[in-house]
Write an enzyme that holds these catalytic residues in place. Structure first.
Site, PDB file in Angstrom:
ATOM      1  N   GLY A 153      -3.584   5.414 -11.173  1.00  0.00           N
ATOM      2  CA  GLY A 153      -2.429   5.326 -12.057  1.00  0.00           C
ATOM      3  C   GLY A 153      -1.731   3.975 -11.991  1.00  0.00           C
ATOM      4  N   GLY A 179       1.873   2.195 -11.146  1.00  0.00           N
ATOM      5  CA  GLY A 179       3.181   2.395 -10.517  1.00  0.00           C
ATOM      6  C   GLY A 179       3.307   3.801  -9.970  1.00  0.00           C
ATOM      7  N   PHE A 218      -3.108   1.479   9.184  1.00  0.00           N
ATOM      8  CA  PHE A 218      -3.260   0.106   8.700  1.00  0.00           C
ATOM      9  C   PHE A 218      -4.744  -0.261   8.825  1.00  0.00           C
ATOM     10  CE2 PHE A 218      -3.470  -4.426   8.858  1.00  0.00           C
ATOM     11  CZ  PHE A 218      -2.477  -4.857   7.995  1.00  0.00           C
ATOM     12  N   ILE A 219      -5.335  -0.736   7.737  1.00  0.00           N
ATOM     13  CA  ILE A 219      -6.776  -1.044   7.756  1.00  0.00           C
ATOM     14  C   ILE A 219      -6.960  -2.546   7.956  1.00  0.00           C
ATOM     15  CG2 ILE A 219      -8.972  -0.855   6.510  1.00  0.00           C
ATOM     16  CD1 ILE A 219      -7.566   1.318   4.736  1.00  0.00           C
ATOM     17  N   LYS A 258      -8.861   2.389 -14.333  1.00  0.00           N
ATOM     18  CA  LYS A 258      -7.424   2.077 -14.290  1.00  0.00           C
ATOM     19  C   LYS A 258      -7.042   1.985 -15.772  1.00  0.00           C
ATOM     20  CE  LYS A 258      -3.680  -0.099 -12.175  1.00  0.00           C
ATOM     21  NZ  LYS A 258      -2.969   0.160 -10.918  1.00  0.00           N
ATOM     22  N   VAL A 316       2.281   1.181  -3.069  1.00  0.00           N
ATOM     23  CA  VAL A 316       2.278   2.206  -2.010  1.00  0.00           C
ATOM     24  C   VAL A 316       0.888   2.329  -1.371  1.00  0.00           C
ATOM     25  CG1 VAL A 316       1.766   4.217  -3.478  1.00  0.00           C
ATOM     26  CG2 VAL A 316       3.320   4.470  -1.563  1.00  0.00           C
ATOM     27  N   GLY A 317      -0.104   1.765  -2.074  1.00  0.00           N
ATOM     28  CA  GLY A 317      -1.467   1.799  -1.530  1.00  0.00           C
ATOM     29  C   GLY A 317      -2.455   2.604  -2.361  1.00  0.00           C
ATOM     30  N   LYS A 318      -2.167   2.791  -3.639  1.00  0.00           N
ATOM     31  CA  LYS A 318      -3.085   3.575  -4.503  1.00  0.00           C
ATOM     32  C   LYS A 318      -4.477   2.944  -4.523  1.00  0.00           C
ATOM     33  CE  LYS A 318      -0.514   3.164  -8.205  1.00  0.00           C
ATOM     34  NZ  LYS A 318       0.575   2.382  -7.616  1.00  0.00           N
ATOM     35  N   THR A 319      -4.525   1.621  -4.660  1.00  0.00           N
ATOM     36  CA  THR A 319      -5.834   0.957  -4.745  1.00  0.00           C
ATOM     37  C   THR A 319      -6.562   1.042  -3.398  1.00  0.00           C
ATOM     38  OG1 THR A 319      -4.948  -0.549  -6.395  1.00  0.00           O
ATOM     39  CG2 THR A 319      -7.023  -1.182  -5.385  1.00  0.00           C
TER      40      THR A 319
HETATM   41  N1  LIG Z   1      -3.822   1.165   4.686  1.00  0.00           N
HETATM   42  C1  LIG Z   1      -3.518  -0.124   4.497  1.00  0.00           C
HETATM   43  N2  LIG Z   1      -3.819  -1.046   5.447  1.00  0.00           N
HETATM   44  C2  LIG Z   1      -3.484  -2.337   5.319  1.00  0.00           C
HETATM   45  N3  LIG Z   1      -2.802  -2.828   4.257  1.00  0.00           N
HETATM   46  C3  LIG Z   1      -2.471  -1.974   3.270  1.00  0.00           C
HETATM   47  C4  LIG Z   1      -2.812  -0.593   3.322  1.00  0.00           C
HETATM   48  N4  LIG Z   1      -2.374  -0.007   2.201  1.00  0.00           N
HETATM   49  C5  LIG Z   1      -1.782  -0.962   1.479  1.00  0.00           C
HETATM   50  N5  LIG Z   1      -1.814  -2.145   2.109  1.00  0.00           N
HETATM   51  C6  LIG Z   1      -1.191  -3.420   1.674  1.00  0.00           C
HETATM   52  O1  LIG Z   1      -0.293  -3.138   0.607  1.00  0.00           O
HETATM   53  C7  LIG Z   1      -0.671  -3.846  -0.579  1.00  0.00           C
HETATM   54  C8  LIG Z   1      -0.458  -2.942  -1.778  1.00  0.00           C
HETATM   55  O2  LIG Z   1      -1.428  -1.905  -1.756  1.00  0.00           O
HETATM   56  P1  LIG Z   1      -2.158  -1.467  -3.083  1.00  0.00           P
HETATM   57  O3  LIG Z   1      -2.568  -2.650  -3.879  1.00  0.00           O
HETATM   58  O4  LIG Z   1      -3.217  -0.507  -2.704  1.00  0.00           O
HETATM   59  O5  LIG Z   1      -0.946  -0.726  -3.821  1.00  0.00           O
HETATM   60  P2  LIG Z   1      -0.930  -0.019  -5.254  1.00  0.00           P
HETATM   61  O6  LIG Z   1      -0.137   1.236  -5.111  1.00  0.00           O
HETATM   62  O7  LIG Z   1      -2.319   0.111  -5.738  1.00  0.00           O
HETATM   63  O8  LIG Z   1      -0.126  -1.061  -6.159  1.00  0.00           O
HETATM   64  P3  LIG Z   1      -0.103  -1.168  -7.792  1.00  0.00           P
HETATM   65  O9  LIG Z   1       0.989  -0.243  -8.234  1.00  0.00           O
HETATM   66  O10 LIG Z   1       0.213  -2.609  -8.010  1.00  0.00           O
HETATM   67  O11 LIG Z   1      -1.451  -0.777  -8.300  1.00  0.00           O
HETATM   68  C9  LIG Z   1      -2.136  -4.254  -0.355  1.00  0.00           C
HETATM   69  O12 LIG Z   1      -2.449  -5.442  -1.027  1.00  0.00           O
HETATM   70  C10 LIG Z   1      -2.204  -4.426   1.143  1.00  0.00           C
HETATM   71  O13 LIG Z   1      -1.732  -5.711   1.492  1.00  0.00           O
HETATM   72 MG   LIG Z   2      -3.218  -0.717  -7.447  1.00  0.00          MG
END
Ligand SMILES: Nc1ncnc2c1ncn2[C@@H]1O[C@H](COP(=O)(O)OP(=O)(O)OP(=O)(O)O)[C@@H](O)[C@H]1O
Ligand SMILES: [Mg+2]
Length: 227
Positions: free
Chosen positions: A115, A117, A203-204, A37, A13-16
């Site tokens: 976190g 997931g 979107f970044i 983490k 979802v984009g946590k990282t």
């Molecule tokens: N704001 C954003 N702009 C551009 N791409 C993004 C953005 N947020 C997320 N993404 C895309 O979505 C992917 C997943 O995001 P991210 O790794 O942050 O998810 P996560 O929730 O941390 O996943 P996990 O549960 O595996 O830790 C990234 O590798 C990137 O390609």
């Molecule tokens: Mg992550």
């Protein structure tokens, strides 16, 4: 010393990405920030930390704490800690996670914990991410997306936080894919959950520190976040 647990409505979802942006922003405004983490899973990186998330987060925070503190347990398969335990016969060690968290939080002014997931990702039987946050005694931030379906996922996540009595600082909408118009989504999520939406991130394209700082400073209510 302050800590925040960055959870989300789902994996990917984009946590990282959000934690990276927050780490850069806090550092740029003069806060000494650390990252963690507790459990990570997937393919191990060849150099440095095994967890790809921790490689990115440590770089953003410019922190170089020992792996046993920032990522005490790594499972080399993409699975929840519970499933990894059953598959690999390596039991998740909650006491190790909690002692690493305690030590690490003393080393920084602010600790951002990413976190695994979503909020109900299982760690042990009857022990979920919610239980871990509760034991850490820290507030959560919920990362959600703008894709259709997100309202259902966000409400479920908020309800579980409420059930486990986890204080939620706010919701961040990661508006990186098509879905609801973000102003409507913000209005509805706030009304439906009673939790403040701290902002939305587009979107970044440029992941440099200066770009992340600009985007996060402009789009996130940092005052509320740091209160
Ligand atoms: N704001 C954003 N702009 C551009 N791409 C993004 C953005 N947020 C997320 N993404 C895309 O979505 C992917 C997943 O995001 P991210 O790794 O942050 O998810 P996560 O929730 O941390 O996943 P996990 O549960 O595996 O830790 C990234 O590798 C990137 O390609
Ligand atoms: Mg992550």
């Amino acid at each position: 010393m302050k800590s925040l647990f960055i959870t989300g409505t789902d994996t990917d979802v984009g946590k990282t990405y959000i934690t990276r942006g927050l780490a850069v922003t806090f550092r740029k405004i003069g806060i000494d920030v650390g990252v963690m983490k507790p459990f990570a899973a997937g393919r191990a990186e060849k150099k440095g930390y095994k967890s790809k998330d921790i490689v990115m987060l440590s770089k953003a925070a410019q922190a170089c704490d020992p792996e046993k503190l920032v990522n005490p347990q790594f499972f080399p398969i993409p699975a929840s800690p519970y499933t990894a335990w059953k598959t690999l016969k390596t039991k998740p060690k909650i006491s190790t996670i909690l002692s690493s968290f305690k030590k690490l939080s003393k080393l920084h002014e602010m600790l951002l914990v990413e976190g695994m997931g979503g909020i109900m990702t299982p760690i042990l039987k009857d022990y979920y991410v919610t239980n871990l946050i509760k034991e850490m005694k820290i507030p959560a931030i919920i990362v959600t997306r703008s894709k259709i379906g997100t309202v259902n996922h966000t409400i479920m996540t908020c309800k579980m936080c409420e059930k486990y009595k986890i204080p939620v600082k706010g919701i961040i909408i990661n508006n990186f894919d098509d879905g609801y118009p973000v102003a409507e989504l913000k209005r509805d999520l706030q009304n439906l959950t009673g939790i403040k939406v701290l902002g939305s991130i587009p979107f970044i394209k440029d992941m440099s520190d200066s770009s992340l700082y600009c985007i996060f400073k402009e789009n996130i209510d940092l005052k509320t976040l740091l209160k």
